[in-house]
Write an enzyme that holds these catalytic residues in place. Structure first.
Site, PDB file in Angstrom:
ATOM      1  N   ASP A   1     -12.940   1.360 -17.751  1.00 56.35           N
ATOM      2  CA  ASP A   1     -11.256   1.012 -16.685  1.00 56.35           C
ATOM      3  C   ASP A   1     -11.258   1.998 -16.931  1.00 56.35           C
ATOM      4  OD1 ASP A   1     -10.048  -0.431 -14.492  1.00 56.35           O
ATOM      5  OD2 ASP A   1      -8.492  -1.029 -16.095  1.00 56.35           O
TER       6      ASP A   1
ATOM      7  N   ASP B   1     -14.296 -11.349 -19.463  1.00 56.30           N
ATOM      8  CA  ASP B   1     -13.459 -12.468 -19.583  1.00 56.30           C
ATOM      9  C   ASP B   1     -12.306 -12.365 -18.788  1.00 56.30           C
ATOM     10  OD1 ASP B   1     -12.236 -10.476 -21.549  1.00 56.30           O
ATOM     11  OD2 ASP B   1     -10.885 -12.159 -22.290  1.00 56.30           O
TER      12      ASP B   1
HETATM   13  P1  IMP Z   1      -9.359   0.984 -20.388  1.00 58.70           P
HETATM   14  O1  IMP Z   1     -10.790   1.357 -19.760  1.00 58.70           O
HETATM   15  O2  IMP Z   1      -8.969   1.803 -21.900  1.00 58.70           O
HETATM   16  O3  IMP Z   1      -8.528   1.055 -19.358  1.00 58.70           O
HETATM   17  O4  IMP Z   1     -10.163  -0.099 -21.238  1.00 58.70           O
HETATM   18  C1  IMP Z   1     -11.043  -0.981 -20.729  1.00 58.70           C
HETATM   19  C2  IMP Z   1     -11.621  -2.524 -21.189  1.00 58.70           C
HETATM   20  O5  IMP Z   1     -10.179  -3.413 -20.256  1.00 58.70           O
HETATM   21  C3  IMP Z   1     -13.048  -3.404 -21.652  1.00 58.70           C
HETATM   22  O6  IMP Z   1     -12.966  -2.486 -22.242  1.00 58.70           O
HETATM   23  C4  IMP Z   1     -12.136  -4.960 -21.188  1.00 58.70           C
HETATM   24  O7  IMP Z   1     -12.284  -5.538 -21.707  1.00 58.70           O
HETATM   25  C5  IMP Z   1     -10.869  -4.421 -19.969  1.00 58.70           C
HETATM   26  N1  IMP Z   1     -11.329  -4.666 -18.567  1.00 58.70           N
HETATM   27  C6  IMP Z   1     -10.516  -3.874 -17.814  1.00 58.70           C
HETATM   28  N2  IMP Z   1     -11.264  -4.001 -16.317  1.00 58.70           N
HETATM   29  C7  IMP Z   1     -12.149  -5.006 -16.574  1.00 58.70           C
HETATM   30  C8  IMP Z   1     -12.356  -6.700 -15.878  1.00 58.70           C
HETATM   31  O8  IMP Z   1     -12.381  -6.399 -14.364  1.00 58.70           O
HETATM   32  N3  IMP Z   1     -13.003  -7.985 -16.175  1.00 58.70           N
HETATM   33  C9  IMP Z   1     -12.693  -7.734 -17.205  1.00 58.70           C
HETATM   34  N4  IMP Z   1     -11.821  -6.877 -18.443  1.00 58.70           N
HETATM   35  C10 IMP Z   1     -11.835  -5.273 -17.759  1.00 58.70           C
END
Ligand code: IMP
Ligand code: MG
Length: 206
Positions: free
Chosen positions: A101, A157
């Site tokens: 994300d 989830d």
């Molecule tokens: P980031 O890239 O540090 O923002 O975090 C990514 C994490 O956020 C992923 O490993 C997921 O656990 C969670 N995440 C991000 N987008 C989603 C989504 O659309 N559905 C479920 N979990 C998400």
């Protein structure tokens, strides 16, 4: 007519894409024995399917991390709750993630792993929410580019629910789901509208 969720990536699309990823990884790592690392819990479903499409003497291991608040407010810093059991020194590491994300969590994790002197560190993510990226992050293998919607299923989830859905669903109204976290339970029973027969073999659209 509104639905609570719709299939974004169906099980057949996922299966086919993982076959391709496995083929590419098998070719790229020929003659080597990579360590596939999954971050619990979301990546575990993807890892289970992906590793069986990689025809190399690989090892797997898991890490569990806990965030200080949201990804952005913690700037990705995480506490390692469960560390690796495998020594990755001199090994080729492939991090297997369900979704990237903002990229903050993963870039922090890469820094941690690189400090242990592996031969290489690469990322394989099933979903890439590239429009949300805050920190530049090279992702070597991407399953699908994911639009900026909240998705559940196939390991992903909402409040620990729906990881066991075989398809990846896009949630139409996240505030409705927040108000009633069991809103999508009918999809767990394979409600017909979750996988219209005409949709199963269809190419995904982005
Ligand atoms: P980031 O890239 O540090 O923002 O975090 C990514 C994490 O956020 C992923 O490993 C997921 O656990 C969670 N995440 C991000 N987008 C989603 C989504 O659309 N559905 C479920 N979990 C998400
Ligand atoms: Mg995750």
């Amino acid at each position: 007519m509104s639905e609570d969720a719709s299939v974004l990536f169906g099980r057949e699309d996922i299966r086919r894409r993982i076959e391709e990823l496995g083929r590419n990884i098998t070719g790229d790592y020929a003659g080597r024995a990579p360590v596939l690392i999954s971050v619990l819990k979301g990546g575990s479903v993807f890892l289970a399917d992906l590793m069986r499409q990689i025809h190399l003497p690989l090892a797997i291991d898991y890490m569990s991390i806990s965030r200080y608040g949201g990804a952005a407010e913690s700037m990705g810093r995480v506490r390692i709750v469960k560390d690796l059991e495998v020594d990755i020194g001199g090994r080729d590491v492939l991090i297997v993630e369900d979704i990237v994300d903002t990229g903050l969590t993963l870039s922090y994790l890469i820094t941690v792993l690189e400090s242990r002197q592996p031969a290489s560190v690469e990322v394989c993510a099933l979903l890439d929410k590239s429009v949300r990226r805050i920190t530049p992050l090279p992702i070597r293998y991407v399953g699908f580019d994911c639009p900026d919607v909240f998705v559940v299923g196939y390991g992903l989830d909402f409040q620990e629910r729906y990881r066991n859905l075989p398809d990846i669903l896009a949630v139409q109204d996240l505030s409705a789901l927040a108000a009633d976290p069991d809103l999508l339970v009918p999809y767990l029973r394979g409600a017909p509208r979750s996988v219209p027969a005409s949709d199963t073999g269809r190419e995904h659209h982005t």
